[in-house]
Every structure is written in structure tokens, then in C-alpha cells.
Motif scaffolding. Sequence first.
Motif, short mmCIF file in Angstrom:
data_model
loop_
_atom_site.label_atom_id
_atom_site.label_comp_id
_atom_site.label_asym_id
_atom_site.label_seq_id
_atom_site.Cartn_x
_atom_site.Cartn_y
_atom_site.Cartn_z
N GLY A 65 46.96 60.54 79.25
CA GLY A 65 47.04 61.91 78.76
C GLY A 65 47.09 62.03 77.25
O GLY A 65 47.38 63.09 76.72
N VAL A 66 46.80 60.94 76.54
CA VAL A 66 46.82 60.98 75.08
C VAL A 66 45.57 61.67 74.55
O VAL A 66 45.64 62.45 73.60
N TYR A 67 44.43 61.40 75.19
CA TYR A 67 43.17 62.04 74.82
C TYR A 67 42.66 62.86 76.00
O TYR A 67 42.87 62.49 77.16
N HIS A 68 41.96 63.94 75.70
CA HIS A 68 41.29 64.72 76.73
C HIS A 68 40.07 63.93 77.22
O HIS A 68 39.51 63.12 76.46
N LYS A 69 39.70 64.14 78.45
CA LYS A 69 38.58 63.41 79.07
C LYS A 69 37.30 63.55 78.26
O LYS A 69 36.58 62.57 78.04
N ASN A 70 37.00 64.76 77.79
CA ASN A 70 35.76 64.98 77.04
C ASN A 70 35.80 64.30 75.68
O ASN A 70 34.78 63.79 75.20
N THR A 71 36.96 64.28 75.05
CA THR A 71 37.11 63.60 73.76
C THR A 71 36.82 62.12 73.91
O THR A 71 36.10 61.52 73.12
N SER A 72 37.41 61.54 74.93
CA SER A 72 37.21 60.13 75.21
C SER A 72 35.73 59.83 75.49
O SER A 72 35.17 58.86 74.96
N SER A 73 35.10 60.67 76.30
CA SER A 73 33.69 60.47 76.63
C SER A 73 32.82 60.57 75.39
O SER A 73 31.87 59.79 75.22
N ARG A 74 33.13 61.52 74.52
CA ARG A 74 32.36 61.69 73.30
C ARG A 74 32.47 60.46 72.40
O ARG A 74 31.47 59.97 71.87
N LYS A 75 33.68 59.93 72.26
CA LYS A 75 33.88 58.75 71.42
C LYS A 75 33.14 57.54 71.99
O LYS A 75 32.47 56.80 71.25
N VAL A 76 33.23 57.34 73.30
CA VAL A 76 32.54 56.21 73.94
C VAL A 76 31.03 56.36 73.78
O VAL A 76 30.33 55.39 73.47
N SER A 77 30.53 57.58 73.95
CA SER A 77 29.10 57.83 73.84
C SER A 77 28.59 57.50 72.44
O SER A 77 27.54 56.87 72.27
N ARG A 78 29.34 57.94 71.43
CA ARG A 78 28.92 57.68 70.04
C ARG A 78 28.95 56.19 69.73
O ARG A 78 28.06 55.69 69.03
N LEU A 79 29.96 55.49 70.24
CA LEU A 79 30.04 54.04 70.02
C LEU A 79 28.86 53.33 70.70
O LEU A 79 28.22 52.46 70.11
N ALA A 80 28.58 53.71 71.95
CA ALA A 80 27.49 53.08 72.70
C ALA A 80 26.15 53.33 72.01
O ALA A 80 25.31 52.45 71.91
#
Length: 87
Positions: A65-80
Motif C-alpha cells: 500500500g505504499v504506492y498506488h497500482k497505477n503508479t507502480s505500473s507506470r514506473k515499471v513500464s518506463r523502466l522496461a
Amino acid sequence: MANIKSAKKRILVSRANAERNKSIKSGVKTSIKKVYAAIDANDKEAAKSALLEATATLDKATSKGVYHKNTSSRKVSRLAKAVNQMA
């Protein structure tokens, strides 16, 4: 300072949660920096392994619950995307 017992407890609990969240966020930032460092060094294998680690760290932070699901997905997407665009 609060006078009511429940308010005092909330202060202590929120302080503990803030410390935990700060530690988790710091770990996420570190793992993201490792990915970008590997990209800057032009080391594709290191970047891929760092991406895997960063993704796991972000997923754990999201589950806690530290990050919202969409925030996490956005960060992973940008890294990938950054790792996949390496030459």
C-alpha cells in the motif's frame, strides 16, 4: 500533544507507518537508480537483471500500500521501455 489516549496511539502508529513507508520508498528509488546506472553504462544484461529486481521491489511496495497500482505500473513500464530501447 494529544490528550486523548486513542489520539496518542494514532500518533505513534502513524509515525511507525511513515518510517516503514519511507524505508520502502527509499529501496524502490535505489533499485530504479540501479537500472538507469546500468543503462548509462550500456550493460544490457545488468540492466535486465536490475529491471527484474526493480519490478519485484515495486510490486512489493504496491502490495503493502505504499504506492498506488497505477503508479507502480507506470514506473515499471518506463523502466522496461528504457531497457528495451538500449542499442
